[in-house]
Design a protein around this motif. Structure first.
Motif, short mmCIF file in Angstrom:
data_model
loop_
_atom_site.label_atom_id
_atom_site.label_comp_id
_atom_site.label_asym_id
_atom_site.label_seq_id
_atom_site.Cartn_x
_atom_site.Cartn_y
_atom_site.Cartn_z
N ALA A 326 40.30 40.86 60.20
CA ALA A 326 39.92 39.95 59.07
C ALA A 326 38.55 39.86 58.65
N ALA A 327 37.35 39.79 59.34
CA ALA A 327 36.21 39.68 59.64
C ALA A 327 35.64 40.86 58.72
N THR A 328 35.98 42.11 59.31
CA THR A 328 35.54 43.20 58.58
C THR A 328 35.94 43.43 57.31
N GLU A 329 37.31 43.19 56.96
CA GLU A 329 38.01 43.47 55.68
C GLU A 329 37.38 42.30 54.51
N THR A 330 36.97 41.18 55.04
CA THR A 330 36.50 39.97 54.23
C THR A 330 35.12 40.52 53.87
N GLY A 331 34.35 41.15 54.75
CA GLY A 331 33.22 41.35 54.47
C GLY A 331 32.84 42.63 53.51
N SER A 332 34.00 43.50 53.59
CA SER A 332 34.25 44.52 52.75
C SER A 332 34.54 43.94 51.13
N TYR A 333 35.44 43.13 51.13
CA TYR A 333 36.01 42.49 50.16
C TYR A 333 34.77 41.80 49.40
N PHE A 334 33.90 41.11 50.02
CA PHE A 334 32.93 40.45 49.23
C PHE A 334 31.80 41.51 48.87
N LEU A 335 31.67 42.39 49.60
CA LEU A 335 30.57 43.66 48.96
C LEU A 335 31.18 44.18 47.99
N ARG A 336 32.41 44.75 47.77
CA ARG A 336 33.21 45.24 46.61
C ARG A 336 32.90 44.05 45.52
N LYS A 337 33.25 42.71 45.96
CA LYS A 337 33.05 41.81 44.65
C LYS A 337 31.89 41.68 44.20
N ARG A 338 30.56 41.83 45.05
CA ARG A 338 29.22 41.84 44.52
C ARG A 338 29.12 43.06 43.80
N ARG A 339 29.39 44.09 44.28
CA ARG A 339 29.29 45.38 43.66
C ARG A 339 30.05 45.37 41.97
N ARG A 340 31.11 44.62 42.04
CA ARG A 340 31.76 44.50 40.57
C ARG A 340 31.26 43.57 39.85
N ARG A 341 30.45 42.60 40.18
CA ARG A 341 29.72 41.85 39.64
C ARG A 341 28.64 42.41 38.65
N ASP A 342 28.10 43.69 39.19
CA ASP A 342 26.95 44.53 38.50
C ASP A 342 27.61 45.48 37.72
N THR A 343 29.10 45.62 37.59
CA THR A 343 29.58 46.74 36.63
C THR A 343 29.73 46.33 35.16
N TRP A 344 29.92 47.22 34.34
CA TRP A 344 30.08 47.18 32.98
C TRP A 344 31.43 46.21 32.83
N MET A 345 32.28 46.42 33.52
CA MET A 345 33.36 45.73 33.40
C MET A 345 33.17 44.27 33.47
N ALA A 346 32.48 43.77 34.48
CA ALA A 346 32.20 42.55 34.90
C ALA A 346 31.55 41.74 33.75
N ALA A 347 30.57 42.68 33.28
CA ALA A 347 29.90 42.11 32.15
C ALA A 347 30.60 41.95 31.00
N ALA A 348 31.60 42.78 30.59
CA ALA A 348 32.27 42.93 29.51
C ALA A 348 33.24 41.36 29.67
N ASP A 349 33.92 41.12 30.92
CA ASP A 349 34.63 40.01 31.31
C ASP A 349 33.82 38.74 30.88
N ASP A 350 32.60 38.64 31.39
CA ASP A 350 31.86 37.54 31.35
C ASP A 350 31.43 37.40 30.07
N LEU A 351 31.14 38.38 29.13
CA LEU A 351 30.67 38.10 27.72
C LEU A 351 32.08 37.71 27.13
N ARG A 352 33.11 38.05 27.33
CA ARG A 352 34.35 37.78 26.72
C ARG A 352 34.53 36.19 26.94
N ALA A 353 34.24 35.70 28.13
CA ALA A 353 34.62 34.46 28.55
C ALA A 353 33.43 33.50 27.77
N ARG A 354 32.41 33.93 27.70
CA ARG A 354 31.29 33.22 27.12
C ARG A 354 31.67 33.16 25.51
N ALA A 355 32.02 34.35 24.97
CA ALA A 355 32.47 34.13 23.61
C ALA A 355 33.40 33.45 23.23
#
Length: 363
Positions: A326-355
């Motif tokens: 669980a610790a290993t997978e949770t760490g991987s999950y948060f790493l993926r989550k941080r990487r996703r936050r820097d993607t164009w999809m995350a930027a588009a989602d954030d932009l849509r929510a703000r708009a």
């Protein structure tokens, strides 16, 4: 002497007064212009807007224009009301001069009725900004004499264009529009920037675009088609959006989406619908490739595998095995989550929510 490269950055847009004067009227047109400027701010690293004012008038007997960086010319630093422009049509005007060494009466060198009278300034927009943003510069550049001669040569062909001739029968009015367009483009070229033009001045380029002698800047239309409320973001929100790490990539994706949609509708079809189809396909493909949809399954599978393969015997071994997985997978999950936050999809989602939120706040 002007230095065209002083303020150039990687992706920049030049917004000239000359090339936007026709559409920049007080009231609803100015509000629409501000909304388009917010789209441009999301799509470009730097915006350059002319400071001061510009005025131009033309008719069957001649034309003239004034570029005043201080805005002390006719109308000062106020937007032209639609009623003022309409009332000017057909009105007589003239320009008179006399030799500097003469005290005699001034003599008219141009006399004409008015076909088109425009005056424009960005000062009210500048004053409406909540603060000075480093990515909006108000500048006062001009062309070198050789470039001004080039502008006139380029404009001469457009003066004979059938589209302009149909809208404006007299040659001087067509010349004012064509020269304003070419002046804007040549100055933008010298600055290394794309150029924003209003509808009338864009129409001057229709033939050149068709021949491939000019090309449109893509992505802005796709942004509005996919996230219409981006135009209503407050300026401070626009500033926050520009800081997202995924925004540069999102700009490139939107340009690709718009290009694909234009190709798909070349023989007919709704461009906005094609943009939405292409955008959602790009989004689906990107999320599938990145594996963003499998987080929960991955965590559960990792825990089950650890229980099955743990070398420790008894209940304690099972608990330790599950905890480690669980610790290993949770760490991987948060790493993926941080990487996703820097993607164009995350930027588009954030932009849509703000708009969407800003649209709700404005209602």
């Amino acid at each position: 002497m002007p230095n065209y490269q002083d303020d150039v950055t990687e992706t920049q847009l030049y917004v000239p007064l000359r090339g936007n004067a026709y559409g920049l009227l007080a009231g609803a047109p100015a509000a629409a212009f501000v909304r388009s400027l917010k789209v441009a701010a999301v799509m470009h690293d730097q915006l350059f807007l002319d400071e001061g004012s510009w005025s131009g008038i033309a008719g069957p007997g001649g034309k003239t224009e004034w570029r005043d960086p201080q805005g002390t010319g006719p109308g000062g630093l106020t937007l032209q009301p639609p009623r003022e422009r309409a009332a000017s049509r057909g009105r007589d005007w003239h320009i008179a001069m006399r030799p500097s060494d003469s005290e005699g009466p001034m003599r008219a060198i141009i006399r004409s009725s008015t076909t088109l009278s425009m005056r424009a300034t960005f000062e009210p927009i500048r004053q409406s900004l909540p603060r000075a943003f480093e990515w909006i510069d108000f500048v006062s550049h001009d062309l070198y004499p050789d470039d001004k001669r080039l502008t006139k040569r380029l404009a001469s062909a457009e003066v004979r264009d059938g589209l302009l001739s149909e809208a404006f029968p007299d040659r001087f009015t067509r010349s004012l529009i064509a020269e304003s367009t070419m002046h804007s483009l040549v100055l933008g070229m010298r600055m290394g920037a794309a150029v924003r033009l209003d509808g009338l001045h864009r129409s001057v380029l229709a033939a050149r675009l068709a021949r491939g002698e000019a090309r449109p800047t893509l992505g802005g239309h796709a942004l509005v088609a996919t996230i219409p409320d981006v135009r209503n973001l407050p300026w401070e929100e626009v500033d926050e959006v520009r800081k997202m790490k995924g925004i540069p990539r999102l700009r490139a994706i939107l340009a690709d989406v718009e290009m694909a949609a234009l190709e798909a509708t070349a023989e007919g079809g709704d461009l906005d619908e094609a943009i939405l189809r292409e955008y959602h396909e790009q989004y689906r493909r990107a999320t599938d490739d990145a594996g963003w949809t499998g987080h929960a399954v991955s965590v559960l599978l990792g825990a089950a595998t650890s229980v099955a393969t743990t070398p420790l015997a008894g209940p304690a071994g099972i608990v330790v095995g599950v905890g480690m997985a669980a610790a290993t997978e949770t760490g991987s999950y948060f790493l993926r989550k941080r990487r996703r936050r820097d993607t164009w999809m995350a930027a588009a989602d954030d932009l849509r929510a703000r708009a969407t939120r800003s649209h709700g706040d404005s209602n």
